[in-house]
Design an enzyme around this catalytic site. Structure first.
Site, PDB file in Angstrom:
ATOM      1  N   HIS A  21     -11.107  17.829  -1.610  1.00  0.00           N
ATOM      2  CA  HIS A  21     -11.997  16.948  -1.843  1.00  0.00           C
ATOM      3  C   HIS A  21     -13.549  17.489  -2.191  1.00  0.00           C
ATOM      4  CE1 HIS A  21     -10.052  13.090  -0.020  1.00  0.00           C
ATOM      5  NE2 HIS A  21      -9.161  14.064  -0.801  1.00  0.00           N
ATOM      6  N   LYS A  56     -16.055  17.310  12.460  1.00  0.00           N
ATOM      7  CA  LYS A  56     -16.457  18.362  13.036  1.00  0.00           C
ATOM      8  C   LYS A  56     -15.770  18.806  14.100  1.00  0.00           C
ATOM      9  CE  LYS A  56     -19.862  19.471  10.289  1.00  0.00           C
ATOM     10  NZ  LYS A  56     -19.010  18.924   9.364  1.00  0.00           N
TER      11      LYS A  56
END
Length: 391
Positions: free
Chosen positions: A72, A297
């Site tokens: 992406h 994350k």
């Protein structure tokens, strides 16, 4: 049983660490309390930062990821019925992210470990870490109905928030930092192709929504819900209706519906444990820190931890200097706190608080408008999303 590095936990952090050590000629043993099937089916993160992708490739674990993962080059922000795309490569000098589920990362690393690496023991429950302050720490564990001891030079706890590794650090030597959020994410897996080719982060007065995916044929979507929500309180039709409301745009974009195969609620919290090292015991991943999933994350922070440890131990073996091992906690925490900051910023940017005032709502919109209008603000988001450098 004796080894150089005892690794507690066969999630992506523990498995990747074992692979990195194997490639550096350092032996290890991995203890995992669950069975192999559970580890390979455990649904978690699905966004890999550029640095994580590069590490997996360099470790020899990137072949299937490159074949089946989805690169992406940006995300879309939605607010006030508007759409704004953030172009990662343009803003970061070529960086991107990869959609590749944690389950698949674990499958790849398990296969490599069983084929080429040291012992990987499933159904091996770590009971305690002892002697962390000495030169010969050990892990007591239960496997195949009996207790055993793994004697090590180093122990790395990759055993999550509820594991035993962190408990071995005396409370008087630690500091913890925590924030809980008054909302969670209702997440679904649906057998329907994603309605957009990149992730969509939507801020709506009714709450946040995220459009993600696991594959070209499986969508992963989330709704902000009140803390303590029971996923079963939501019917499938109600979930799709609410997603449509929150993703609404001024153009002709449409959300495709499909059969929901899984739904659950994820609580939102931030947590950091300092230090991340005590003697010859090192913490990695969720054993030391947790971030809300908004910034994607969690897995990537764990990768940063084990890369830092593997490099530091290799340096010690090559030079005789423990300088980098001694700096492990400080090195990791610099990156951890930047990721905590980014995840907090993304969470407060996109989630209306239950008690938010009209002033605070307008501030959120102003922050989003700033990102859409300022290359500098947009670059800051893109750099944070694609990942902070490993120490």
């Amino acid at each position: 049983m004796r080894t150089t590095v005892g690794i507690i936990g066969a999630g992506p952090a523990g498995l990747l660490l074992a692979r990195l050590l194997h490639n550096a000629g350092i032996d290890s043993v991995v203890l995992e309390s669950r069975d192999r099937a559970y580890v390979e089916q455990r649904q978690r993160a699905g966004i890999l930062e550029q640095g994580t992708v590069d590490v997996l490739r360099a470790a020899g674990a990137g072949e299937r990821m490159d074949r089946e993962g989805l690169r992406h080059d940006g995300i879309e922000l939605r607010f006030d019925r508007r759409r704004h795309r953030v172009d990662f490569p343009e803003l970061t000098g070529g960086r991107s992210v990869m959609v590749y589920a944690q389950t698949e990362v674990c499958k790849d690393l398990i296969a490599l470990q069983l084929k080429e690496g040291g012992p990987l023991l499933f159904d091996a429950e770590a009971l305690a870490v002892e002697g962390a302050e000495t030169g010969s720490p050990r892990v007591r564990f239960r496997h195949e109905g009996r207790e055993d001891v793994l004697e090590c030079e180093y122990v790395v706890g990759c055993d999550g928030f509820w594991g035993v590794a962190r408990q071995a650090i005396p409370a008087e030597l630690t500091r913890t930092f925590e924030r809980t959020y008054p909302f969670g994410w209702l997440g679904i897996l649906a057998d329907v192709p994603p309605s957009h080719d990149e992730l969509v982060y939507a801020r709506h007065d009714r709450g946040f929504a995220l459009l993600s995916m696991r594959s070209p044929s499986v969508s992963r979507l989330y709704l902000q819900v009140p803390e303590g929500t029971d996923a079963q309180e939501w019917s499938d039709a109600a979930i799709w209706d609410e997603l449509e409301r929150r993703f609404e745009t001024a153009d002709d974009w449409r959300l495709e519906r499909g059969p929901i195969t899984q739904k659950s609620v994820t609580p939102m919290r931030s947590y950091v444990h300092e230090p991340m090292r005590h003697g010859r015991l090192f913490l990695a991943g969720d054993a030391a820190h947790i971030v809300p999933p908004t910034g994607a994350k969690g897995l990537n922070l764990a990768v940063g931890d084990v890369v830092t440890f593997a490099r530091a131990l290799s340096y010690e073996k090559e030079t005789g200097s423990a300088e980098r091992l001694d700096a492990y906690s400080e090195t990791c925490l610099r990156r951890v706190w930047q990721a905590e900051r980014f995840s907090y910023d993304m969470t407060t940017l996109l989630h209306p608080a239950p008690d938010a005032t009209a002033f605070e709502d307008r501030l959120q919109l102003a922050r989003l408008e700033r990102i859409a209008a300022s290359r500098a603000a947009e670059t800051d988001l893109a750099e944070g999303y694609t990942g902070f450098p490993f120490g």
